[in-house]
Design a protein around this motif. Sequence first.
Motif, PDB file in Angstrom:
ATOM      1  N   LEU A   1       0.832  -1.206   0.000  1.00  0.00           N
ATOM      2  CA  LEU A   1       0.000   0.000   0.000  1.00  0.00           C
ATOM      3  C   LEU A   1       0.865   1.252   0.000  1.00  0.00           C
ATOM      4  CD1 LEU A   1      -2.809  -1.067   2.511  1.00  0.00           C
ATOM      5  CD2 LEU A   1      -3.025  -0.779   0.036  1.00  0.00           C
ATOM      6  N   ARG A   2       1.936   1.222   0.745  1.00  0.00           N
ATOM      7  CA  ARG A   2       2.851   2.375   0.754  1.00  0.00           C
ATOM      8  C   ARG A   2       3.486   2.568  -0.617  1.00  0.00           C
ATOM      9  NH1 ARG A   2       5.570   0.330   6.415  1.00  0.00           N
ATOM     10  NH2 ARG A   2       4.113   1.366   7.855  1.00  0.00           N
ATOM     11  N   TRP A   3       3.861   1.469  -1.255  1.00  0.00           N
ATOM     12  CA  TRP A   3       4.502   1.566  -2.570  1.00  0.00           C
ATOM     13  C   TRP A   3       3.528   2.080  -3.629  1.00  0.00           C
ATOM     14  CZ3 TRP A   3       3.899  -1.474  -7.192  1.00  0.00           C
ATOM     15  CH2 TRP A   3       4.858  -1.192  -8.165  1.00  0.00           C
ATOM     16  N   LEU A   4       2.289   1.638  -3.549  1.00  0.00           N
ATOM     17  CA  LEU A   4       1.302   2.027  -4.559  1.00  0.00           C
ATOM     18  C   LEU A   4       0.719   3.425  -4.344  1.00  0.00           C
ATOM     19  CD1 LEU A   4      -0.812  -1.219  -5.129  1.00  0.00           C
ATOM     20  CD2 LEU A   4       0.535   0.002  -6.848  1.00  0.00           C
ATOM     21  N   GLY A   5       0.865   3.970  -3.136  1.00  0.00           N
ATOM     22  CA  GLY A   5       0.254   5.253  -2.804  1.00  0.00           C
ATOM     23  C   GLY A   5       0.485   6.355  -3.829  1.00  0.00           C
ATOM     24  N   PRO A   6       1.724   6.642  -4.218  1.00  0.00           N
ATOM     25  CA  PRO A   6       1.974   7.718  -5.193  1.00  0.00           C
ATOM     26  C   PRO A   6       1.290   7.471  -6.536  1.00  0.00           C
ATOM     27  CG  PRO A   6       4.005   7.126  -4.058  1.00  0.00           C
ATOM     28  CD  PRO A   6       2.986   6.095  -3.678  1.00  0.00           C
ATOM     29  N   GLU A   7       1.187   6.217  -6.948  1.00  0.00           N
ATOM     30  CA  GLU A   7       0.550   5.913  -8.229  1.00  0.00           C
ATOM     31  C   GLU A   7      -0.972   6.074  -8.131  1.00  0.00           C
ATOM     32  OE1 GLU A   7       2.454   5.571 -10.750  1.00  0.00           O
ATOM     33  OE2 GLU A   7       4.223   5.526  -9.462  1.00  0.00           O
ATOM     34  N   VAL A   8      -1.546   5.705  -6.997  1.00  0.00           N
ATOM     35  CA  VAL A   8      -2.988   5.868  -6.793  1.00  0.00           C
ATOM     36  C   VAL A   8      -3.349   7.351  -6.814  1.00  0.00           C
ATOM     37  CG1 VAL A   8      -4.878   5.575  -5.139  1.00  0.00           C
ATOM     38  CG2 VAL A   8      -3.263   3.708  -5.528  1.00  0.00           C
TER      39      VAL A   8
END
Length: 524
Positions: free
Chosen positions: A360-367
């Motif tokens: 979730l932390r890794w995907l945050g910027p892309e979301v």
Amino acid sequence: MLELKIDWEHWTERIRSYFDKTILKRGWNYYNEGAVSEVSTEGTAVIKARVSGSSTYKVNIDLKAFTRSSCSCPYGSYCKHMAAVLFEVAEQEGFDPEELLSPSKAKVLTHPKFDLAPKQAVKLPKATDTCEEWLTYFEKQYTNSKVYNAFSVEELYARAWGQLNKLADDWEPTIRGIYDIQVVLYLMQLCDALAESKSGMYDFFYNGAYYFSKIAKQSWNQLASALREIDDEKAQMMYLGHLKELAVYLTIHVAKASTHSHMNWSEVNKLLWSGLLYEKSLVADELAKLRLIAADQNRDNDAREAAVIGLTHFDIMSENDENAWERVITGVDVIEPEDWFSYLQAFVKEEQWNRLLKWLRWLGPEVRKDASYYASDYLNFWKEVSEHVEVEKEHREAMVTLLPASYREYSSFLLKKEEYKAWADLCLLLDLSPIHIETADLKMVEKADPSVLLPIYHYAAEECIQSKNREAYKEAIRLLKKLATAYKKLKQTPRFEVYVQQLSKQYSRYRAFQEELRKGKIIT
């Protein structure tokens, strides 16, 4: 005139089909009553409007992607308010809206005609055949089938599946399951090929997404059903040759699939390599092939990216997440969050909460790049992990960074925490009037702390007055009555009376508003 590009045939034949007949009739009544107002457009395909009913609702219609259209009413999509807007816009653009209500029989789609009768082949498929021999039979039966539109491709898929599937009715379950998987993969490839051959046709351009999404869903369900019937260990021991053929076929078509493919080859690839095909020798062969493709600069970019995604899957299967992230960052041009949600679902199922949190932390910027599209699914995963790991502060920050797309999730969070002042500030920040706020939420806050509602009602009432039309004035009176109730509960009625006098004086030149104040007995 609006700046729209309207294909009337598409409206009467396709868009109309989304609505129930009863809903259309109710929308027709709203249209005839003049309930549609503030019609505007964005570009040549997006329509925005308001429709007055028991409340005033916002309607947003996307003519290019109609399934993304919405209404703020409780009914949601394909409601009477959306229908009313379509009737109104049709009239404004010079079309007869009654044709949308009841199109002529001449415009009703006729049943497509194409040859689906099985043709003579050298032999029918047998359980002892190789996948290649099965494919030879499939191709003789269906490769030259004629289709005329996207609907007929869906029809072809359904009928071909029924005809091919029943040929293996009496086979042993494991080889039957492998056969069914090969049938689905072939039909997916066939549908993609047919779509490519007809890509210049009007029907495929405008309607293909709807019908091919149905095909993709059917194929996924059929694959999942076949996999449930297969004993993976038995299949890997007894039918390794068949699995190797499936792996090769899958690799070829995943590499071929581009952004224009209508089939979700990437997800199918992950599904099969997560269980049935996950055998040591097959994995070794697949990794070698994928590495060659990913490193081959003579390959097109789509093929190389597909190989990178394939390699990433094996990183994740071996729980080497950091390597997976690095591979994606360096080897994929655009990171689409939805491509990774299936892994997150697997982490939830396996209760790998810390691993889920890292993703979730890794995907945050892309979301955050497309929050309106991804926020809801992404925050559902945050909700799951927050129930098992102490991450309230981080969960809250994730919701705040995704505003306004995260309004529903953040609003529910604040109410659950009984942070009513913060909730009210959020509503004001997002310029939400009470008609846009859930009635249950308003009642909850009113019961707990009516004082926090005062700024919301004050702001909304004065916004309505500034609109300078009779309907808005009526809405302002309704809001003032709510405000009066809140002040009464707080035992501050004199403050409300002073406010009303100031309001009346400030807008003394608004005669219609003054009339509504008297009608509503706000002033005497």
